[in-house]
Design an enzyme around this catalytic site. Sequence first.
Site, PDB file in Angstrom:
ATOM      1  N   TYR A   1      -6.085   8.218  -2.020  1.00 23.11           N
ATOM      2  CA  TYR A   1      -5.979   6.723  -1.308  1.00 23.11           C
ATOM      3  C   TYR A   1      -4.899   6.683  -0.539  1.00 23.11           C
ATOM      4  CZ  TYR A   1     -10.527   5.686  -3.632  1.00 23.11           C
ATOM      5  OH  TYR A   1     -11.787   5.745  -4.032  1.00 23.11           O
TER       6      TYR A   1
ATOM      7  N   HIS B   1      -7.624   4.119 -11.461  1.00 20.14           N
ATOM      8  CA  HIS B   1      -7.660   5.528 -11.619  1.00 20.14           C
ATOM      9  C   HIS B   1      -6.962   6.067 -12.822  1.00 20.14           C
ATOM     10  CE1 HIS B   1     -10.187   6.576  -8.201  1.00 20.14           C
ATOM     11  NE2 HIS B   1      -9.465   5.968  -7.527  1.00 20.14           N
TER      12      HIS B   1
ATOM     13  N   ARG C   1     -11.218   0.257   0.246  1.00 19.40           N
ATOM     14  CA  ARG C   1      -9.855   0.576  -0.790  1.00 19.40           C
ATOM     15  C   ARG C   1      -8.846   1.500  -0.331  1.00 19.40           C
ATOM     16  NH1 ARG C   1     -11.201   0.784  -6.032  1.00 19.40           N
ATOM     17  NH2 ARG C   1     -10.607   3.220  -6.332  1.00 19.40           N
TER      18      ARG C   1
ATOM     19  N   ARG D   1     -14.647  -1.789  -6.185  1.00 24.13           N
ATOM     20  CA  ARG D   1     -15.735  -0.887  -5.399  1.00 24.13           C
ATOM     21  C   ARG D   1     -16.905  -1.823  -5.468  1.00 24.13           C
ATOM     22  NH1 ARG D   1     -13.030   1.776 -10.035  1.00 24.13           N
ATOM     23  NH2 ARG D   1     -12.153   3.912  -9.640  1.00 24.13           N
TER      24      ARG D   1
ATOM     25  N   HIS E   1     -16.552   0.928   0.719  1.00 25.59           N
ATOM     26  CA  HIS E   1     -15.419   1.542   0.021  1.00 25.59           C
ATOM     27  C   HIS E   1     -14.168   2.141   0.501  1.00 25.59           C
ATOM     28  CE1 HIS E   1     -14.957   3.635  -4.194  1.00 25.59           C
ATOM     29  NE2 HIS E   1     -14.384   4.788  -3.421  1.00 25.59           N
TER      30      HIS E   1
END
Length: 429
Positions: free
Chosen positions: A375, A366, A343, A215, A340
């Site tokens: 994602y 996560h 990712r 991040r 971002h």
Amino acid sequence: MVRGKGRRDRKAGTFGSVDQLPSGRYRAQYFGPDGRRYKAPTGFLTQGDARAWLSVVHAEIIRKAWQPPGLEVAEEVKLTFKEYAERWIKNRDLEDRTREDYQGWLDSHILPVLGEYPIGSIEEQEIREWYSKLRPGAPTLRARVYGLCSTIFNTALADKKIPVHRNPCRIKGAGSATRARVIRPATLGELETIVSALPSRYRLMALLATWCALRFGELTELRRKDIDLPRKKVYVRRGVVRLKSTVRGVAVRKVKAPKSEAGSRDVSIPPHLIPMIEDHLRDHVEAGPNALLFSAVNGGHLAPSTFSRHWYKACRSAGRWTAVEESDPLDKGKADLTLHDLRHTGAVLAALTGATLKELMERLGHSTPGAAMRYQHAAQDRDTAIAVALSKFVDPEVDTTATDNRRAQAASVHRQRPLGKSTRRRPRT
């Protein structure tokens, strides 16, 4: 007088009812907002006195100050939603940025409408009316504000001293929102163009955001000691967040640990990035273990606005740009890809290697499968490849390198195999 005669003679449109008892006194009674019937604690000498008492009760109901008679919480009955919400947020164990967001949502969207009502008097209808006017054009913000309001009511409901008997936030699905923007992960070609267009001191940021799924806050807090080249590891132990400042133009940043244990992780670096990391450490990072990998020009943490200026230009050169109307003289537009979002690209590439959901969760940092699943995207042409691979169960000789399934179709047409004469061995029972 016949019992109940006064109720039969009640005029339409009046609140409550007054009837004369055999004793000659008058009794006042009404239905409260909770649907129950309540009576005056004493009788009245005249019908006018009874009506006057009902008028006072009716006024309390209208201004949301009514409470069921006999409720033994005299001090808390008058507690407004604003008073309880301020107490709730003060005693809650929250991160600084989360506390700022909650306070901002309360001040801007909740308290101006519900703040002055006694918390026990707010009903489902008031919540529905408030929600119908709550930022319809911002579904994500709308869901978060509603969720905060519902959480406060749930806490009050669990507190036996607060006169809340039911959470009035009962709108189905209001606390969740679908993603307003459909994210299209960057292709490898787009990534190469973006990295080439960025200044050399920021190129590694885009590469680590993609291949290591880091991040922005984690990247801008990375230090020389967090890179382990012999083991090919990057250690994510901290992140930097930007807090609101009371002084205009003064940024307040705070270095903190990740929100969850999963956020603190060791990420393996793909070998092809090692030479680029070595070059970056040599050319753009100061000596010393605490030197920032991506610092501002004058030192300190890199500001998002500083990086964004270069990022927007790079996205435009890669065609990841959404133009506005042609009549716009300034030719403004916006990037349809953020740092971002890289990712998501990294998650797709990791999934294509055969990584399991648990492995993706650990790499992305996560703690829940639902967060990691956001994602996951279907890689281009994967559906065709899957369809061709499925044909191999029927015909092992099908060409899996083909981009379509014509050969498998032709094989099935020309196959003349009698029913029940399959050459495949049956599984043992």
